[in-house]
Design an enzyme around this catalytic site. Structure first.
Site, PDB file in Angstrom:
ATOM      1  N   GLY A  73      31.936  46.425  47.049  1.00 37.49           N
ATOM      2  CA  GLY A  73      32.065  47.948  47.139  1.00 37.49           C
ATOM      3  C   GLY A  73      32.505  48.177  48.654  1.00 37.49           C
ATOM      4  O   GLY A  73      31.950  49.458  49.217  1.00 37.49           O
ATOM      5  N   LEU A  74      33.477  47.803  49.415  1.00 38.79           N
ATOM      6  CA  LEU A  74      34.129  47.988  50.589  1.00 38.79           C
ATOM      7  C   LEU A  74      32.897  48.481  51.618  1.00 38.79           C
ATOM      8  O   LEU A  74      33.192  49.300  52.410  1.00 38.79           O
ATOM      9  CB  LEU A  74      35.012  49.264  50.152  1.00 38.79           C
ATOM     10  CG  LEU A  74      36.186  49.127  49.620  1.00 38.79           C
ATOM     11  CD1 LEU A  74      36.254  50.406  48.501  1.00 38.79           C
ATOM     12  CD2 LEU A  74      37.370  48.732  50.414  1.00 38.79           C
ATOM     13  N   CYS A 131      41.342  47.560  45.246  1.00 35.86           N
ATOM     14  CA  CYS A 131      39.925  47.386  45.161  1.00 35.86           C
ATOM     15  C   CYS A 131      39.242  47.824  43.791  1.00 35.86           C
ATOM     16  O   CYS A 131      39.392  49.013  43.189  1.00 35.86           O
ATOM     17  CB  CYS A 131      39.184  47.977  46.143  1.00 35.86           C
ATOM     18  SG  CYS A 131      37.122  47.762  45.898  1.00 35.86           S
ATOM     19  N   GLY A 220      38.645  33.124  42.115  1.00 35.08           N
ATOM     20  CA  GLY A 220      38.336  31.777  42.072  1.00 35.08           C
ATOM     21  C   GLY A 220      39.311  31.090  41.067  1.00 35.08           C
ATOM     22  O   GLY A 220      40.206  31.674  40.455  1.00 35.08           O
ATOM     23  N   GLY A 247      44.814  33.843  44.794  1.00 35.59           N
ATOM     24  CA  GLY A 247      44.105  33.561  43.430  1.00 35.59           C
ATOM     25  C   GLY A 247      43.458  32.047  43.003  1.00 35.59           C
ATOM     26  O   GLY A 247      44.282  31.488  42.576  1.00 35.59           O
ATOM     27  N   GLY A 248      42.467  31.871  43.554  1.00 35.03           N
ATOM     28  CA  GLY A 248      41.830  30.371  43.207  1.00 35.03           C
ATOM     29  C   GLY A 248      42.455  29.243  44.104  1.00 35.03           C
ATOM     30  O   GLY A 248      42.420  28.053  43.259  1.00 35.03           O
ATOM     31  N   GLY A 269      40.770  32.343  49.687  1.00 35.99           N
ATOM     32  CA  GLY A 269      39.378  33.106  49.681  1.00 35.99           C
ATOM     33  C   GLY A 269      38.276  32.581  49.164  1.00 35.99           C
ATOM     34  O   GLY A 269      37.252  32.122  50.076  1.00 35.99           O
ATOM     35  N   THR A 270      37.894  32.578  47.910  1.00 30.33           N
ATOM     36  CA  THR A 270      37.061  31.992  47.355  1.00 30.33           C
ATOM     37  C   THR A 270      36.512  30.553  47.769  1.00 30.33           C
ATOM     38  O   THR A 270      35.270  30.268  48.013  1.00 30.33           O
ATOM     39  CB  THR A 270      36.967  32.076  45.697  1.00 30.33           C
ATOM     40  OG1 THR A 270      37.336  33.424  45.219  1.00 30.33           O
ATOM     41  CG2 THR A 270      35.527  31.650  45.165  1.00 30.33           C
TER      42      THR A 270
HETATM   43  O1  RRO Z   1      34.591  45.235  48.531  1.00 32.30           O
HETATM   44  C1  RRO Z   1      34.831  45.035  47.471  1.00 32.30           C
HETATM   45  O2  RRO Z   1      33.938  45.036  46.639  1.00 32.30           O
HETATM   46  C2  RRO Z   1      36.339  44.388  47.072  1.00 32.30           C
HETATM   47  C3  RRO Z   1      37.455  44.938  47.664  1.00 32.30           C
HETATM   48 BR1  RRO Z   1      37.558  45.917  48.754  1.00 32.30          BR
HETATM   49  C4  RRO Z   1      38.548  44.306  46.701  1.00 32.30           C
HETATM   50  O3  RRO Z   1      39.693  44.663  47.299  1.00 32.30           O
HETATM   51  N1  RRO Z   1      38.435  43.249  45.867  1.00 32.30           N
HETATM   52  C5  RRO Z   1      37.158  42.600  45.683  1.00 32.30           C
HETATM   53  O4  RRO Z   1      37.193  41.957  44.755  1.00 32.30           O
HETATM   54  N2  RRO Z   1      36.315  43.426  45.880  1.00 32.30           N
END
Ligand code: RRO
Length: 308
Positions: A73-74, A131, A220, A247-248, A269-270
Protein backbone atom coordinates in the site's frame (compact mmCIF):
# COMPACT_ATOMS: atom_id res chain seq x y z
CA UNK A 1 35.31 -9.09 -30.64
CA UNK A 2 33.99 -7.93 -27.29
CA UNK A 3 30.37 -8.57 -26.48
CA UNK A 4 28.18 -5.48 -26.02
CA UNK A 5 25.73 -5.70 -23.14
CA UNK A 6 24.62 -2.05 -23.30
CA UNK A 7 21.03 -1.06 -23.66
CA UNK A 8 19.00 2.04 -24.39
CA UNK A 9 15.83 2.24 -22.33
CA UNK A 10 13.97 5.08 -24.00
CA UNK A 11 17.04 7.33 -23.85
CA UNK A 12 18.56 5.97 -20.64
CA UNK A 13 21.87 4.45 -21.74
CA UNK A 14 22.75 1.60 -19.39
CA UNK A 15 25.86 -0.61 -19.33
CA UNK A 16 23.76 -3.75 -18.88
CA UNK A 17 20.02 -4.59 -18.98
CA UNK A 18 19.56 -5.84 -15.39
CA UNK A 19 17.60 -3.53 -13.07
CA UNK A 20 15.91 -4.07 -9.74
CA UNK A 21 12.11 -4.11 -9.69
CA UNK A 22 10.44 -1.23 -7.93
CA UNK A 23 9.43 -2.03 -4.36
CA UNK A 24 11.71 -5.02 -4.00
CA UNK A 25 14.91 -3.20 -3.02
CA UNK A 26 13.73 -0.06 -1.21
CA UNK A 27 16.20 2.67 -2.14
CA UNK A 28 19.11 0.26 -2.48
CA UNK A 29 20.67 0.34 0.98
CA UNK A 30 19.91 -3.31 1.82
CA UNK A 31 21.26 -4.59 -1.49
CA UNK A 32 24.43 -2.51 -1.24
CA UNK A 33 25.58 -4.82 1.59
CA UNK A 34 25.83 -7.60 -0.97
CA UNK A 35 27.27 -5.94 -4.11
CA UNK A 36 28.12 -2.46 -5.45
CA UNK A 37 24.99 -0.91 -6.92
CA UNK A 38 27.07 0.15 -9.95
CA UNK A 39 26.93 -3.52 -11.02
CA UNK A 40 23.27 -3.06 -11.95
CA UNK A 41 22.12 -1.41 -15.16
CA UNK A 42 20.08 0.77 -12.79
CA UNK A 43 18.29 0.59 -9.48
CA UNK A 44 14.56 1.24 -9.58
CA UNK A 45 13.34 2.71 -6.30
CA UNK A 46 10.18 1.89 -4.36
CA UNK A 47 7.37 4.10 -5.70
CA UNK A 48 7.49 7.47 -4.02
CA UNK A 49 4.45 9.64 -3.33
CA UNK A 50 4.12 13.27 -2.35
CA UNK A 51 3.51 12.59 1.34
CA UNK A 52 4.83 9.95 3.75
CA UNK A 53 2.58 6.89 4.08
CA UNK A 54 2.58 3.98 6.49
CA UNK A 55 0.88 1.66 3.99
CA UNK A 56 -1.84 -0.87 4.55
CA UNK A 57 -2.65 -2.89 7.65
CA UNK A 58 -0.77 -6.13 8.34
CA UNK A 59 -0.56 -8.98 7.43
CA UNK A 60 0.37 -7.70 4.02
CA UNK A 61 2.40 -10.52 2.51
CA UNK A 62 1.36 -14.11 1.76
CA UNK A 63 3.09 -17.00 0.01
CA UNK A 64 1.41 -18.53 -3.03
CA UNK A 65 2.36 -21.38 -5.38
CA UNK A 66 5.47 -20.16 -7.24
CA UNK A 67 4.88 -16.61 -6.09
CA UNK A 68 3.79 -14.20 -3.42
CA UNK A 69 1.04 -11.75 -2.73
CA UNK A 70 1.78 -8.26 -1.37
CA UNK A 71 -0.43 -5.56 -0.08
CA UNK A 72 2.10 -2.96 1.04
CA UNK A 73 0.00 0.00 0.00
CA UNK A 74 2.67 2.47 -1.08
CA UNK A 75 4.52 2.74 2.22
CA UNK A 76 7.24 5.35 1.99
CA UNK A 77 8.82 8.51 3.40
CA UNK A 78 7.42 10.98 0.87
CA UNK A 79 9.21 12.71 -1.96
CA UNK A 80 10.95 15.50 -0.05
CA UNK A 81 12.62 13.08 2.38
CA UNK A 82 13.54 10.85 -0.56
CA UNK A 83 15.20 13.72 -2.43
CA UNK A 84 17.03 14.97 0.67
CA UNK A 85 18.25 11.57 1.93
CA UNK A 86 17.90 8.56 -0.35
CA UNK A 87 18.92 10.13 -3.65
CA UNK A 88 22.16 11.74 -2.41
CA UNK A 89 23.10 8.37 -0.89
CA UNK A 90 22.39 6.57 -4.18
CA UNK A 91 24.36 9.18 -6.09
CA UNK A 92 27.31 8.81 -3.69
CA UNK A 93 27.33 5.07 -4.50
CA UNK A 94 27.60 5.95 -8.19
CA UNK A 95 24.29 4.17 -8.83
CA UNK A 96 22.19 4.92 -11.87
CA UNK A 97 18.75 5.51 -10.43
CA UNK A 98 15.33 5.16 -12.00
CA UNK A 99 12.89 6.87 -9.64
CA UNK A 100 9.44 5.33 -9.43
CA UNK A 101 6.69 7.85 -8.74
CA UNK A 102 3.04 7.22 -7.84
CA UNK A 103 0.16 9.62 -7.38
CA UNK A 104 -3.42 9.60 -6.17
CA UNK A 105 -4.46 12.24 -8.69
CA UNK A 106 -3.25 13.53 -12.04
CA UNK A 107 -2.09 16.68 -10.26
CA UNK A 108 0.09 14.52 -7.94
CA UNK A 109 1.93 13.19 -11.00
CA UNK A 110 2.48 16.76 -12.19
CA UNK A 111 3.89 17.83 -8.81
CA UNK A 112 6.14 14.75 -8.57
CA UNK A 113 7.43 15.26 -12.11
CA UNK A 114 8.40 18.86 -11.31
CA UNK A 115 10.31 17.66 -8.25
CA UNK A 116 12.25 15.20 -10.42
CA UNK A 117 13.94 17.89 -12.52
CA UNK A 118 17.74 17.94 -12.47
CA UNK A 119 18.38 15.42 -9.73
CA UNK A 120 21.86 13.89 -9.47
CA UNK A 121 22.26 10.28 -10.60
CA UNK A 122 18.70 9.96 -11.89
CA UNK A 123 18.65 8.34 -15.35
CA UNK A 124 14.92 7.84 -15.75
CA UNK A 125 11.46 7.94 -14.24
CA UNK A 126 9.24 4.92 -13.86
CA UNK A 127 5.73 6.27 -13.64
CA UNK A 128 3.72 3.79 -11.60
CA UNK A 129 0.15 4.05 -12.82
CA UNK A 130 -0.68 0.47 -11.88
CA UNK A 131 -0.39 -0.13 -8.12
CA UNK A 132 -3.07 -2.70 -7.32
CA UNK A 133 -3.12 -1.94 -3.58
CA UNK A 134 -5.29 1.14 -3.45
CA UNK A 135 -8.71 1.62 -1.88
CA UNK A 136 -10.29 2.73 -5.10
CA UNK A 137 -9.77 0.78 -8.33
CA UNK A 138 -10.35 4.07 -10.13
CA UNK A 139 -6.89 5.02 -8.85
CA UNK A 140 -5.33 2.29 -11.01
CA UNK A 141 -4.74 4.82 -13.76
CA UNK A 142 -3.43 2.29 -16.27
CA UNK A 143 -6.67 0.28 -16.23
CA UNK A 144 -8.44 2.89 -18.36
CA UNK A 145 -6.95 4.56 -21.48
CA UNK A 146 -8.17 8.05 -20.47
CA UNK A 147 -6.64 8.06 -16.99
CA UNK A 148 -3.45 6.37 -18.23
CA UNK A 149 -3.07 9.11 -20.81
CA UNK A 150 -3.84 11.93 -18.34
CA UNK A 151 -1.21 10.78 -15.82
CA UNK A 152 1.52 10.40 -18.44
CA UNK A 153 0.65 13.70 -20.12
CA UNK A 154 0.96 15.40 -16.73
CA UNK A 155 4.44 13.93 -16.25
CA UNK A 156 5.50 14.81 -19.80
CA UNK A 157 4.32 18.43 -19.43
CA UNK A 158 6.10 18.91 -16.12
CA UNK A 159 9.31 16.94 -16.30
CA UNK A 160 11.24 19.33 -18.54
CA UNK A 161 14.53 18.25 -20.11
CA UNK A 162 14.94 14.80 -21.58
CA UNK A 163 14.63 12.46 -18.61
CA UNK A 164 13.17 9.21 -20.01
CA UNK A 165 9.62 8.44 -18.88
CA UNK A 166 8.75 4.77 -18.51
CA UNK A 167 5.06 4.08 -17.82
CA UNK A 168 4.44 1.00 -15.66
CA UNK A 169 1.31 -0.84 -16.72
CA UNK A 170 -1.06 -3.30 -15.10
CA UNK A 171 -1.71 -6.70 -16.67
CA UNK A 172 -5.28 -6.56 -15.31
CA UNK A 173 -6.76 -5.20 -18.53
CA UNK A 174 -8.41 -6.70 -21.57
CA UNK A 175 -6.02 -5.15 -24.09
CA UNK A 176 -2.62 -4.06 -22.78
CA UNK A 177 -1.52 -3.01 -26.28
CA UNK A 178 -4.15 -0.28 -26.41
CA UNK A 179 -2.96 1.10 -23.04
CA UNK A 180 0.68 0.97 -24.20
CA UNK A 181 -0.27 2.86 -27.37
CA UNK A 182 -2.13 5.46 -25.30
CA UNK A 183 0.81 6.16 -22.96
CA UNK A 184 3.27 6.25 -25.88
CA UNK A 185 1.06 8.85 -27.57
CA UNK A 186 0.88 10.77 -24.29
CA UNK A 187 4.67 11.07 -24.23
CA UNK A 188 6.06 7.95 -22.54
CA UNK A 189 9.49 6.96 -23.86
CA UNK A 190 8.92 3.35 -22.87
CA UNK A 191 6.77 0.98 -20.84
CA UNK A 192 7.46 -1.25 -17.85
CA UNK A 193 5.58 -4.54 -18.17
CA UNK A 194 4.12 -5.77 -15.84
CA UNK A 195 3.02 -4.72 -12.39
CA UNK A 196 1.57 -7.44 -10.16
CA UNK A 197 -1.77 -9.13 -10.85
CA UNK A 198 -4.59 -8.57 -8.40
CA UNK A 199 -5.05 -11.73 -6.35
CA UNK A 200 -6.35 -13.18 -3.10
CA UNK A 201 -5.49 -16.04 -0.75
CA UNK A 202 -7.93 -17.43 1.81
CA UNK A 203 -6.65 -19.12 4.97
CA UNK A 204 -8.67 -22.34 5.06
CA UNK A 205 -8.16 -22.80 8.81
CA UNK A 206 -9.39 -19.34 9.72
CA UNK A 207 -11.68 -19.30 6.70
CA UNK A 208 -10.76 -15.65 6.07
CA UNK A 209 -8.55 -13.83 3.58
CA UNK A 210 -4.88 -14.00 4.63
CA UNK A 211 -4.19 -10.34 3.86
CA UNK A 212 -5.69 -7.72 6.14
CA UNK A 213 -6.92 -5.77 3.13
CA UNK A 214 -8.07 -9.01 1.46
CA UNK A 215 -6.51 -8.47 -2.00
CA UNK A 216 -2.90 -8.04 -3.03
CA UNK A 217 -0.52 -8.04 -5.99
CA UNK A 218 0.72 -11.42 -7.22
CA UNK A 219 4.38 -11.63 -8.28
CA UNK A 220 7.00 -14.31 -8.85
CA UNK A 221 7.39 -17.14 -11.39
CA UNK A 222 3.63 -17.80 -11.30
CA UNK A 223 3.07 -14.66 -13.39
CA UNK A 224 5.99 -15.01 -15.81
CA UNK A 225 4.00 -16.37 -18.79
CA UNK A 226 1.51 -13.49 -18.38
CA UNK A 227 4.38 -11.00 -18.39
CA UNK A 228 6.16 -12.58 -21.37
CA UNK A 229 2.88 -12.53 -23.28
CA UNK A 230 2.37 -8.83 -22.49
CA UNK A 231 5.92 -7.95 -23.60
CA UNK A 232 5.52 -9.98 -26.80
CA UNK A 233 2.16 -8.40 -27.69
CA UNK A 234 3.33 -4.84 -27.06
CA UNK A 235 6.60 -5.34 -28.96
CA UNK A 236 4.69 -6.86 -31.90
CA UNK A 237 2.35 -3.86 -32.08
CA UNK A 238 4.83 -1.11 -31.16
CA UNK A 239 8.31 -2.37 -32.10
CA UNK A 240 9.98 1.00 -31.53
CA UNK A 241 8.68 1.42 -27.97
CA UNK A 242 11.35 0.29 -25.47
CA UNK A 243 10.12 -2.20 -22.88
CA UNK A 244 11.39 -2.88 -19.36
CA UNK A 245 10.21 -6.45 -18.81
CA UNK A 246 9.54 -8.07 -15.46
CA UNK A 247 7.53 -10.79 -13.77
CA UNK A 248 9.09 -13.77 -12.02
CA UNK A 249 12.62 -13.56 -13.44
CA UNK A 250 14.71 -15.99 -11.36
CA UNK A 251 17.50 -16.97 -13.77
CA UNK A 252 19.43 -15.68 -16.77
CA UNK A 253 17.32 -17.96 -18.94
CA UNK A 254 14.15 -16.26 -17.67
CA UNK A 255 15.67 -12.85 -18.46
CA UNK A 256 16.59 -14.13 -21.94
CA UNK A 257 12.94 -15.10 -22.50
CA UNK A 258 11.90 -11.47 -21.89
CA UNK A 259 14.66 -10.18 -24.21
CA UNK A 260 13.50 -12.56 -26.96
CA UNK A 261 9.92 -11.35 -26.44
CA UNK A 262 11.05 -7.75 -26.99
CA UNK A 263 12.29 -6.28 -23.70
CA UNK A 264 15.28 -3.91 -23.91
CA UNK A 265 15.99 -4.43 -20.19
CA UNK A 266 14.54 -6.44 -17.31
CA UNK A 267 13.78 -5.91 -13.63
CA UNK A 268 14.45 -8.53 -10.98
CA UNK A 269 12.09 -8.35 -8.01
CA UNK A 270 10.69 -11.27 -6.06
CA UNK A 271 13.85 -13.37 -6.68
CA UNK A 272 15.92 -10.97 -4.57
CA UNK A 273 13.82 -11.59 -1.44
CA UNK A 274 15.12 -15.18 -1.26
CA UNK A 275 18.53 -14.37 -2.70
CA UNK A 276 19.80 -10.77 -2.47
CA UNK A 277 22.45 -11.41 -5.14
CA UNK A 278 19.93 -12.83 -7.64
CA UNK A 279 20.25 -9.83 -9.97
CA UNK A 280 24.02 -10.30 -10.19
CA UNK A 281 23.79 -14.03 -11.00
CA UNK A 282 21.05 -13.31 -13.54
CA UNK A 283 23.28 -10.70 -15.17
CA UNK A 284 26.22 -13.08 -15.68
CA UNK A 285 23.95 -15.96 -16.72
CA UNK A 286 22.22 -13.79 -19.31
CA UNK A 287 25.53 -12.56 -20.70
CA UNK A 288 26.74 -16.17 -21.04
CA UNK A 289 23.53 -17.35 -22.72
CA UNK A 290 23.60 -14.51 -25.24
CA UNK A 291 27.19 -15.33 -26.18
CA UNK A 292 26.53 -19.08 -26.34
CA UNK A 293 23.66 -18.38 -28.73
CA UNK A 294 26.05 -16.40 -30.93
CA UNK A 295 24.79 -12.85 -30.34
CA UNK A 296 27.52 -10.19 -30.56
CA UNK A 297 25.30 -7.63 -28.85
CA UNK A 298 22.27 -7.61 -26.57
CA UNK A 299 20.56 -5.41 -29.16
CA UNK A 300 20.50 -8.23 -31.75
CA UNK A 301 18.58 -10.47 -29.34
CA UNK A 302 15.83 -7.98 -28.45
CA UNK A 303 12.59 -9.26 -29.97
CA UNK A 304 14.37 -12.19 -31.69
CA UNK A 305 11.37 -14.48 -31.05
CA UNK A 306 9.32 -12.33 -33.44
CA UNK A 307 11.18 -13.39 -36.58
CA UNK A 308 9.35 -15.60 -39.08
O1 RRO B 1 3.07 -0.69 -2.49
C1 RRO B 1 2.45 -1.64 -2.99
O2 RRO B 1 1.60 -2.27 -2.37
C2 RRO B 1 2.64 -2.06 -4.38
C3 RRO B 1 2.85 -1.19 -5.44
BR1 RRO B 1 3.10 0.63 -5.20
C4 RRO B 1 2.89 -1.68 -6.77
O3 RRO B 1 3.04 -0.97 -7.77
N1 RRO B 1 2.73 -3.03 -6.94
C5 RRO B 1 2.57 -3.86 -5.92
O4 RRO B 1 2.45 -5.07 -6.14
N2 RRO B 1 2.52 -3.38 -4.66
Amino acid sequence: MTFSFQTDLGGALLPNPILTASGCAGSGKELSQFFPLTELGAIVTKSIMIKARSGRATPRMAETPSGMLNSIGLQGPGVDYFIANDLPWLDAQGARTVVSIAGETVEDYAVLARKMRNLPGVVGLEVNISCPNVENRGMVFSCQPETARAAIEAVRRNIGGDLPIIAKLSPDVTDIVSIAREVANAGADGVALINTLLGMVIDTNLMLPKLAQKTGGLSGPAIRPVAVRAVYQVHAALPDLPILGMGGIMTGRDAFEFILAGASAVSVGTASFGNPTAAISIKSELENILQEKGFATLQEAIGYAHRN
